[in-house]
Scaffold this motif. Structure first.
Motif, PDB file in Angstrom:
ATOM      1  N   ARG A  89      46.072  47.272  37.130  1.00 21.23           N
ATOM      2  CA  ARG A  89      44.927  46.644  35.969  1.00 21.23           C
ATOM      3  C   ARG A  89      44.479  45.472  36.490  1.00 21.23           C
ATOM      4  NH1 ARG A  89      47.252  44.516  30.733  1.00 21.23           N
ATOM      5  NH2 ARG A  89      47.291  42.989  32.098  1.00 21.23           N
TER       6      ARG A  89
ATOM      7  N   ASP B 253      42.332  45.741  39.751  1.00 23.01           N
ATOM      8  CA  ASP B 253      40.964  46.043  39.479  1.00 23.01           C
ATOM      9  C   ASP B 253      40.073  45.117  38.771  1.00 23.01           C
ATOM     10  OD1 ASP B 253      41.481  48.633  40.289  1.00 23.01           O
ATOM     11  OD2 ASP B 253      41.987  49.643  38.369  1.00 23.01           O
ATOM     12  N   GLN B 254      40.704  44.352  37.929  1.00 24.62           N
ATOM     13  CA  GLN B 254      40.017  43.252  37.427  1.00 24.62           C
ATOM     14  C   GLN B 254      39.647  42.092  38.466  1.00 24.62           C
ATOM     15  OE1 GLN B 254      42.227  41.138  34.103  1.00 24.62           O
ATOM     16  NE2 GLN B 254      40.512  39.862  33.677  1.00 24.62           N
TER      17      GLN B 254
ATOM     18  N   MET C  36      38.917  42.610  41.668  1.00 22.72           N
ATOM     19  CA  MET C  36      38.107  43.322  42.516  1.00 22.72           C
ATOM     20  C   MET C  36      36.641  43.306  41.654  1.00 22.72           C
ATOM     21  SD  MET C  36      39.608  43.850  45.119  1.00 22.72           S
ATOM     22  CE  MET C  36      38.144  44.232  45.984  1.00 22.72           C
ATOM     23  N   ARG C  37      36.661  43.512  40.411  1.00 19.28           N
ATOM     24  CA  ARG C  37      35.519  43.347  39.641  1.00 19.28           C
ATOM     25  C   ARG C  37      34.893  41.932  39.761  1.00 19.28           C
ATOM     26  NH1 ARG C  37      38.133  46.452  36.008  1.00 19.28           N
ATOM     27  NH2 ARG C  37      38.536  44.797  34.532  1.00 19.28           N
ATOM     28  N   VAL C  38      35.786  41.008  39.554  1.00 15.55           N
ATOM     29  CA  VAL C  38      35.339  39.639  39.535  1.00 15.55           C
ATOM     30  C   VAL C  38      34.864  39.395  41.180  1.00 15.55           C
ATOM     31  CG1 VAL C  38      36.123  37.052  39.682  1.00 15.55           C
ATOM     32  CG2 VAL C  38      37.021  38.474  38.128  1.00 15.55           C
TER      33      VAL C  38
ATOM     34  N   THR D 217      33.277  41.313  43.207  1.00 12.94           N
ATOM     35  CA  THR D 217      32.166  41.954  43.370  1.00 12.94           C
ATOM     36  C   THR D 217      31.098  41.846  42.334  1.00 12.94           C
ATOM     37  OG1 THR D 217      33.008  44.044  42.278  1.00 12.94           O
ATOM     38  CG2 THR D 217      33.408  43.816  44.720  1.00 12.94           C
ATOM     39  N   ASN D 218      31.278  40.778  41.600  1.00 15.24           N
ATOM     40  CA  ASN D 218      30.542  40.410  40.549  1.00 15.24           C
ATOM     41  C   ASN D 218      29.920  41.434  39.455  1.00 15.24           C
ATOM     42  OD1 ASN D 218      30.218  37.760  41.203  1.00 15.24           O
ATOM     43  ND2 ASN D 218      28.488  38.232  42.777  1.00 15.24           N
ATOM     44  N   GLN D 219      30.982  42.475  39.469  1.00 18.09           N
ATOM     45  CA  GLN D 219      30.713  43.598  38.190  1.00 18.09           C
ATOM     46  C   GLN D 219      30.906  43.097  37.062  1.00 18.09           C
ATOM     47  OE1 GLN D 219      33.282  46.941  39.375  1.00 18.09           O
ATOM     48  NE2 GLN D 219      32.194  47.080  41.441  1.00 18.09           N
ATOM     49  N   ASP D 220      31.609  42.119  36.500  1.00 15.96           N
ATOM     50  CA  ASP D 220      31.733  41.566  35.438  1.00 15.96           C
ATOM     51  C   ASP D 220      30.909  40.504  34.928  1.00 15.96           C
ATOM     52  OD1 ASP D 220      33.834  43.257  34.718  1.00 15.96           O
ATOM     53  OD2 ASP D 220      35.357  41.923  35.159  1.00 15.96           O
ATOM     54  N   SER D 221      29.796  40.239  35.685  1.00 14.98           N
ATOM     55  CA  SER D 221      28.789  39.297  35.663  1.00 14.98           C
ATOM     56  C   SER D 221      27.400  39.535  35.132  1.00 14.98           C
ATOM     57  CB  SER D 221      29.147  38.293  36.597  1.00 14.98           C
ATOM     58  OG  SER D 221      28.014  37.257  36.619  1.00 14.98           O
ATOM     59  N   ASN D 222      27.058  38.804  34.014  1.00 11.44           N
ATOM     60  CA  ASN D 222      25.536  39.125  33.838  1.00 11.44           C
ATOM     61  C   ASN D 222      24.708  37.943  34.104  1.00 11.44           C
ATOM     62  OD1 ASN D 222      26.068  41.543  32.769  1.00 11.44           O
ATOM     63  ND2 ASN D 222      26.400  40.745  30.724  1.00 11.44           N
TER      64      ASN D 222
END
Length: 128
Positions: free
Chosen positions: A28, A31-32, A34-36, A38-43
């Motif tokens: 977990r 994965d978190q 990696m999301r940061v 790759t800017n996946q959690d950012s709007n």
């Protein structure tokens, strides 16, 4: 009474539960990260808007490099936990790979992917 050469199936099952819990948390967290990265959690528009603040850019780059390094360590930890599960399946879990003796339960509870007792680890460090 003969010295115990391996942990019982019940003990191995206890370690399997500990490892599976740590593995779920580690995955977990990875994965978190990696999301940061790759800017996946950012709007926001940080990755597209021009910026002229060199110091902030340097800081952001350093933070990203630190996060990448931590993600690599986390991935290595996950691999270690998976290898420990294989050793449980093979019933070789908890056996010191240098001495062949059992690693104390307390160490395995704290470091479930350990393949060396504390003493063996210290001897290995002295040799390097």
């Amino acid at each position: 009474m003969a010295e115990k050469t391996r942990y019982t199936d019940e003990e191995l099952e206890e370690f399997r539960e500990i490892i599976n819990e740590k593995l779920a948390l580690a995955k977990r967290d990875y994965d978190q990260m990696m999301r940061v990265l790759t800017n996946q959690d950012s709007n926001d528009v940080d990755d597209t808007s021009p910026t002229y603040k060199a110091l902030e850019e340097g800081s952001a780059t350093q933070s990203k490099e630190d996060l990448m390094e931590f993600a690599a360590r986390q991935q290595k930890f996950i691999q270690g936990l998976k290898a420990a599960l294989v050793r449980i399946e093979n019933k070789t879990y908890g056996i010191d790979r240098i001495t062949g003796k059992l690693i104390p339960k307390e160490r395995l509870r704290a470091v479930p992917h350990a393949t060396l007792s504390v003493e063996s680890k210290q001897l290995e460090k002295k040799r390097k």
